[in-house]
Motif scaffolding. Structure first.
Motif, PDB file in Angstrom:
ATOM      1  N   UNK A  28      12.561   1.835   6.351  1.00 11.78           N
ATOM      2  CA  UNK A  28      11.324   1.530   5.651  1.00 11.78           C
ATOM      3  C   UNK A  28      10.209   1.378   6.672  1.00 11.78           C
ATOM      4  N   UNK A  29       8.992   1.545   6.219  1.00 13.39           N
ATOM      5  CA  UNK A  29       7.841   1.427   7.106  1.00 13.39           C
ATOM      6  C   UNK A  29       7.641  -0.020   7.531  1.00 13.39           C
ATOM      7  N   UNK A  30       7.327  -0.201   8.799  1.00 12.37           N
ATOM      8  CA  UNK A  30       7.003  -1.540   9.287  1.00 12.37           C
ATOM      9  C   UNK A  30       5.596  -1.912   8.837  1.00 12.37           C
ATOM     10  N   UNK A  31       5.270  -3.181   8.960  1.00  9.01           N
ATOM     11  CA  UNK A  31       3.924  -3.642   8.621  1.00  9.01           C
ATOM     12  C   UNK A  31       2.895  -2.898   9.473  1.00  9.01           C
ATOM     13  N   UNK A  32       3.227  -2.685  10.749  1.00 14.36           N
ATOM     14  CA  UNK A  32       2.343  -1.957  11.660  1.00 14.36           C
ATOM     15  C   UNK A  32       2.045  -0.551  11.123  1.00 14.36           C
ATOM     16  N   UNK A  46      -2.135  -1.862  -2.397  1.00 19.93           N
ATOM     17  CA  UNK A  46      -1.002  -1.586  -3.274  1.00 19.93           C
ATOM     18  C   UNK A  46      -0.369  -0.225  -2.998  1.00 19.93           C
ATOM     19  N   UNK A  47      -1.147   0.767  -2.665  1.00 19.36           N
ATOM     20  CA  UNK A  47      -0.640   2.131  -2.475  1.00 19.36           C
ATOM     21  C   UNK A  47      -0.098   2.376  -1.066  1.00 19.36           C
ATOM     22  N   UNK A  48      -0.591   1.680  -0.086  1.00 18.46           N
ATOM     23  CA  UNK A  48      -0.232   1.949   1.308  1.00 18.46           C
ATOM     24  C   UNK A  48       1.267   1.781   1.611  1.00 18.46           C
ATOM     25  N   UNK A  49       1.944   0.730   1.144  1.00 14.09           N
ATOM     26  CA  UNK A  49       3.373   0.599   1.471  1.00 14.09           C
ATOM     27  C   UNK A  49       4.216   1.760   0.948  1.00 14.09           C
ATOM     28  N   UNK A  50       3.964   2.213  -0.264  1.00 11.07           N
ATOM     29  CA  UNK A  50       4.737   3.332  -0.825  1.00 11.07           C
ATOM     30  C   UNK A  50       4.476   4.615  -0.043  1.00 11.07           C
ATOM     31  N   UNK A  51       3.233   4.844   0.332  1.00 14.00           N
ATOM     32  CA  UNK A  51       2.904   6.049   1.106  1.00 14.00           C
ATOM     33  C   UNK A  51       3.555   5.992   2.485  1.00 14.00           C
ATOM     34  N   UNK A  52       3.512   4.845   3.133  1.00 18.39           N
ATOM     35  CA  UNK A  52       4.109   4.704   4.462  1.00 18.39           C
ATOM     36  C   UNK A  52       5.622   4.856   4.401  1.00 18.39           C
ATOM     37  N   UNK A  53       6.257   4.276   3.375  1.00 13.89           N
ATOM     38  CA  UNK A  53       7.709   4.434   3.214  1.00 13.89           C
ATOM     39  C   UNK A  53       8.080   5.893   2.984  1.00 13.89           C
ATOM     40  N   UNK A  54       7.268   6.622   2.241  1.00  7.96           N
ATOM     41  CA  UNK A  54       7.522   8.044   1.987  1.00  7.96           C
ATOM     42  C   UNK A  54       7.473   8.827   3.311  1.00  7.96           C
TER      43      UNK A  54
END
Length: 112
Positions: A28-32, A46-54
């Motif tokens: 999974x994407x780190x906070x960084x 709200x959208x950034x974590x899902x995009x980073x995980x993708x």
């Protein structure tokens, strides 16, 4: 394009336990990295974590598709070319398209 030192350090975290010989845990994407994706793409919180995980998932699958057993310069191995854990205990063999027969086919084709 040159690589920035430390550019890829800490961009993902692995959650969950690795079971030998099974697929590796999904990173999974780190906070960084979430912050980096948010800033680069102008996404909201709200959208950034899902995009980073993708992105992290896509990068991991890209890395794993060519994973294969290798030996280091000291003769230790076989190690996974993707993560350098012992092959196939890391699980990348499940995602890899490499097969032992591919090396034999390459060698046979170079004789002609």
């Amino acid at each position: 394009m040159s690589r920035v030192p430390g550019e890829f350090d800490g961009i993902f975290v692995v959650v969950g336990q690795q079971k030998p010989m099974s697929p590796p845990p999904t990173p999974l994407a780190s906070v960084k990295f979430v912050r980096e994706v948010k800033d680069a793409l102008g996404l909201d919180d709200d959208a950034a974590p899902a995009a980073a995980d993708w992105v992290v998932g896509k990068l991991h699958r890209f890395l794993a598709i060519d994973a294969q057993p290798v030996f280091d310069m000291e003769g230790q191995g076989p190690l996974c070319s993707a993560c350098f854990m012992f092959w196939p205990l890391c699980g990348h063999h499940v995602l890899s398209e490499w097969s032992p027969d591919a090396d034999e086919e390459d060698e046979a084709g170079s004789d002609g």
